[in-house]
Design a protein around this motif. Structure first.
Motif, mmCIF file in Angstrom:
data_model
loop_
_atom_site.group_PDB
_atom_site.id
_atom_site.type_symbol
_atom_site.label_atom_id
_atom_site.label_comp_id
_atom_site.label_asym_id
_atom_site.label_seq_id
_atom_site.Cartn_x
_atom_site.Cartn_y
_atom_site.Cartn_z
ATOM 1 N N ALA A 36 159.999 2.907 55.288
ATOM 2 C CA ALA A 36 159.418 1.860 54.430
ATOM 3 C C ALA A 36 159.590 0.484 55.073
ATOM 4 O O ALA A 36 158.685 -0.347 55.053
ATOM 5 C CB ALA A 36 160.080 1.894 53.059
ATOM 6 N N VAL A 37 160.749 0.252 55.669
ATOM 7 C CA VAL A 37 160.994 -1.060 56.299
ATOM 8 C C VAL A 37 160.029 -1.297 57.457
ATOM 9 O O VAL A 37 159.476 -2.377 57.629
ATOM 10 C CB VAL A 37 162.456 -1.149 56.794
ATOM 11 N N LEU A 38 159.840 -0.247 58.251
ATOM 12 C CA LEU A 38 159.016 -0.409 59.448
ATOM 13 C C LEU A 38 157.565 -0.011 59.244
ATOM 14 O O LEU A 38 156.755 -0.119 60.165
ATOM 15 C CB LEU A 38 159.607 0.463 60.585
ATOM 16 N N SER A 39 157.257 0.428 58.013
ATOM 17 C CA SER A 39 155.877 0.875 57.700
ATOM 18 C C SER A 39 155.432 1.976 58.642
ATOM 19 O O SER A 39 154.330 1.948 59.209
ATOM 20 C CB SER A 39 154.884 -0.301 57.809
ATOM 21 N N ILE A 40 156.310 2.959 58.860
ATOM 22 C CA ILE A 40 155.952 4.131 59.666
ATOM 23 C C ILE A 40 156.368 5.376 58.894
ATOM 24 O O ILE A 40 157.136 5.298 57.936
ATOM 25 C CB ILE A 40 156.625 4.109 61.065
ATOM 26 N N SER A 41 155.870 6.520 59.339
ATOM 27 C CA SER A 41 156.173 7.763 58.620
ATOM 28 C C SER A 41 157.595 8.204 58.945
ATOM 29 O O SER A 41 158.202 7.762 59.931
ATOM 30 C CB SER A 41 155.195 8.855 59.054
ATOM 31 N N GLU A 42 158.098 9.117 58.115
ATOM 32 C CA GLU A 42 159.440 9.640 58.348
ATOM 33 C C GLU A 42 159.487 10.396 59.670
ATOM 34 O O GLU A 42 160.492 10.356 60.393
ATOM 35 C CB GLU A 42 159.824 10.556 57.189
ATOM 36 N N GLY A 43 158.396 11.055 59.979
ATOM 37 C CA GLY A 43 158.309 11.768 61.252
ATOM 38 C C GLY A 43 158.439 10.821 62.436
ATOM 39 O O GLY A 43 159.130 11.114 63.417
ATOM 40 N N ALA A 44 157.781 9.682 62.326
ATOM 41 C CA ALA A 44 157.868 8.685 63.395
ATOM 42 C C ALA A 44 159.291 8.137 63.491
ATOM 43 O O ALA A 44 159.799 7.887 64.586
ATOM 44 C CB ALA A 44 156.885 7.542 63.127
ATOM 45 N N VAL A 45 159.941 7.968 62.340
ATOM 46 C CA VAL A 45 161.337 7.501 62.336
ATOM 47 C C VAL A 45 162.207 8.497 63.095
ATOM 48 O O VAL A 45 163.020 8.111 63.951
ATOM 49 C CB VAL A 45 161.858 7.325 60.897
ATOM 50 N N LYS A 46 162.025 9.760 62.806
ATOM 51 C CA LYS A 46 162.841 10.795 63.479
ATOM 52 C C LYS A 46 162.598 10.768 64.982
ATOM 53 O O LYS A 46 163.523 10.904 65.786
ATOM 54 C CB LYS A 46 162.485 12.181 62.938
ATOM 55 N N SER A 47 161.344 10.584 65.339
ATOM 56 C CA SER A 47 161.001 10.568 66.762
ATOM 57 C C SER A 47 161.671 9.400 67.467
ATOM 58 O O SER A 47 162.291 9.561 68.532
ATOM 59 C CB SER A 47 159.478 10.499 66.903
ATOM 60 N N HIS A 48 161.546 8.214 66.881
ATOM 61 C CA HIS A 48 162.188 7.023 67.468
ATOM 62 C C HIS A 48 163.702 7.196 67.513
ATOM 63 O O HIS A 48 164.355 6.820 68.488
ATOM 64 C CB HIS A 48 161.851 5.774 66.657
ATOM 65 N N LEU A 49 164.251 7.779 66.463
ATOM 66 C CA LEU A 49 165.704 7.948 66.382
ATOM 67 C C LEU A 49 166.188 8.918 67.445
ATOM 68 O O LEU A 49 167.200 8.675 68.111
ATOM 69 C CB LEU A 49 166.076 8.438 64.981
ATOM 70 N N PHE A 50 165.448 9.986 67.623
ATOM 71 C CA PHE A 50 165.824 10.975 68.636
ATOM 72 C C PHE A 50 165.842 10.334 70.029
ATOM 73 O O PHE A 50 166.789 10.490 70.793
ATOM 74 C CB PHE A 50 164.845 12.149 68.605
ATOM 75 N N ASN A 51 164.801 9.588 70.343
ATOM 76 C CA ASN A 51 164.724 8.913 71.644
ATOM 77 C C ASN A 51 165.833 7.881 71.787
ATOM 78 O O ASN A 51 166.425 7.731 72.855
ATOM 79 C CB ASN A 51 163.363 8.236 71.817
ATOM 80 N N ALA A 52 166.090 7.160 70.703
ATOM 81 C CA ALA A 52 167.118 6.113 70.744
ATOM 82 C C ALA A 52 168.498 6.720 71.008
ATOM 83 O O ALA A 52 169.257 6.232 71.859
ATOM 84 C CB ALA A 52 167.127 5.331 69.435
ATOM 85 N N VAL A 53 168.808 7.786 70.299
ATOM 86 C CA VAL A 53 170.124 8.423 70.471
ATOM 87 C C VAL A 53 170.260 8.964 71.894
ATOM 88 O O VAL A 53 171.302 8.821 72.538
ATOM 89 C CB VAL A 53 170.319 9.551 69.428
ATOM 90 N N ARG A 54 169.192 9.542 72.378
ATOM 91 C CA ARG A 54 169.241 10.113 73.738
ATOM 92 C C ARG A 54 169.534 9.006 74.760
ATOM 93 O O ARG A 54 170.391 9.160 75.632
ATOM 94 C CB ARG A 54 167.905 10.799 74.041
#
Lengths: 191, 256
Positions: free
Chosen positions: A160-178
């Motif tokens: 909601a904060v970034l106006s993106i889907s939850e799927g996109a959040v997971k994708s960004h988060l996965f890349n960020a953690v890696r």
């Protein structure tokens, strides 16, 4: 309607005291998020100021469909992403204010943070490396990572904060953690 | 799990069961825990109260600047519109009044009841009073019609309401010079001033055009509010009601 929403309504009608109460309630968290995003005390000060000025200008647009904190987080992240996008480079440990139109003022926090015990101990040591690792992330990845790990927000809230889907959040988060794990591998082994 | 967070008991139980038999995943899990520890040790600098006080003062200054900007913008928009339009309208009014004056000099006076009735002081007062009250009442109705019109509804299309307003405004403008002459003779300067100000608004209404109706409506509404015209018309009506009870109170009321 909650007390905070009442304060927003009063502030939108021109009650500065109501807005002041909101600022006092939320400035700590806004500053914390600003610091997590920028990695710099100076930039965090400027960013947090800009967040509240932007909020003051757009009080009438707040519809009350989210918590005030979420609204302020949204403003914080969007200002930071917009500034990164327009500047072309990520703002990092810069002494210039984020907003060219804001008056040049020395950081209220610079001296304070330098004298803080944390800056001379392990806290600042780890903070420095984590900030450098965060620099390796894209603005979106950094926003998602910060909101997930430091603000402990749920994935839907981050979306909601970034106006993106939850799927996109997971994708960004996965890349960020890696990426973060790669950058901090040596620290992980040392601790 | 590292990304999604803990909390799902079944998932955690399944994970533990798997880790018990998978060395690779166990190693990965250990690295994930180390990462979580590093991130957990991350701290932010905490500004002291004095630093927050300076931050607050800076914010207050910036908020004051925003408030001043809002006031200046409102004032500037109004003055900008008025300064340009008033210049144009003053010129138009001067030319219009010159034309009327020239017409009066050239053309013979109309044979109206007003000239006959001016013979007696009481009739003169009554006629002027009645005419001026009727005049400002008609002006008031017209102005109310304009001020209650929503400018957002007008976007350049012709509108029968608009044409009617313009026609009434022109009629009132035609009557204004004669009325003002009589008011000047009677030394009713307050009413004279009111009619003069009404003339400016009437000129603006008479000049409405299809292309700029919205802007012109807003200008008229702003002018009516700025000059408190409706309030002054109501005040004149109140004074007139007192005068009607006793015409010889005219001088006293005009002194108010």
């Amino acid at each position: 309607m909650s007390d905070s929403h009442d304060l927003i309504r009063m502030a939108a009608r021109g009650d500065r005291r109501a807005f002041r109460i909101l600022v006092d309630e939320h400035k700590g968290r806004v500053f914390a998020l600003a610091y997590d995003l920028t990695g710099s005390v100076d930039d965090a000060e400027d960013l947090s100021q800009e967040v509240f000025l932007r909020a003051y200008r757009s009080l009438g647009q707040f519809r009350g469909d989210s918590a005030i904190a979420t609204w302020l987080h949204t403003i914080t992240v969007r200002i930071w992403i917009d500034m990164n996008r327009s500047a072309g480079v990520r703002v990092r440990n810069s002494s210039d204010p984020l907003d060219e139109n804001m008056p040049q003022e020395s950081s209220a926090f610079r001296a304070s943070a330098a004298d803080h015990p944390e800056t001379r101990t392990e806290g600042s040591f780890i903070r420095g490396y984590v900030n450098r690792a965060l620099d390796a992330l894209s603005p979106r990845e950094r926003s998602v990572f910060t909101l997930r790990f430091f603000e402990e927000q749920k994935l839907a809230e981050i979306g909601a904060v970034l106006s993106i889907s939850e799927g996109a959040v997971k994708s960004h988060l996965f890349n960020a953690v890696r990426k973060m794990r790669q950058e901090l591998a040596f620290l992980m082994e040392a601790l | 799990m590292l990304c999604l967070g803990r909390g799902d008991e079944k998932l955690e139980n399944n994970l533990e069961e798997h880790l018990a038999s998978c060395p690779e995943c166990t190693a990965e899990h250990k690295r994930a825990e180390q990462f979580r520890t590093v991130i957990g040790d991350y701290t932010r600098p905490e500004p002291d109260p004095a630093a927050w006080k300076r931050w607050d003062e800076r914010l207050e200054r910036n908020l004051d600047a925003i408030d001043r900007e809002r006031v200046d913008k409102r004032r500037g928009r109004f003055h900008h519109l008025w300064s340009i339009r008033l210049g144009i309208l003053s010129s138009a009014a001067a030319i219009f009044l010159l034309g009327i004056a020239t017409g009066r000099l050239v053309l013979p006076p109309a044979d109206t009841v007003e000239h006959v009735a001016e013979s007696t002081p009481v009739m003169q007062f009554a006629l002027t009073g009645t005419n001026s009250r009727a005049y400002i009442d008609r002006s008031k109705l017209l102005i109310l019609g304009v001020t209650q019109t929503d400018p957002a509804r007008y976007g350049g299309a012709a509108n029968s309401n608009l044409d009617r307003m313009k026609r009434i405004a022109r009629e009132l403008l035609d009557e204004a010079p004669g009325l003002k002459e009589r008011l000047a003779d009677r030394q009713e300067y307050r009413m004279y001033a009111l009619v003069s100000e009404l003339e400016i608004i009437l000129l603006q209404i008479a000049a409405f055009d299809e292309e700029n109706t919205r802007e012109q409506l807003e200008l008229v509404q702003a002018g009516v509010e700025h000059k408190s015209l409706l309030f002054r018309i109501n005040l004149e009506n109140l004074v007139a009601e007192t005068q009607t009870a006793d015409p010889y109170l005219a001088d006293t009321c005009n002194g108010l």
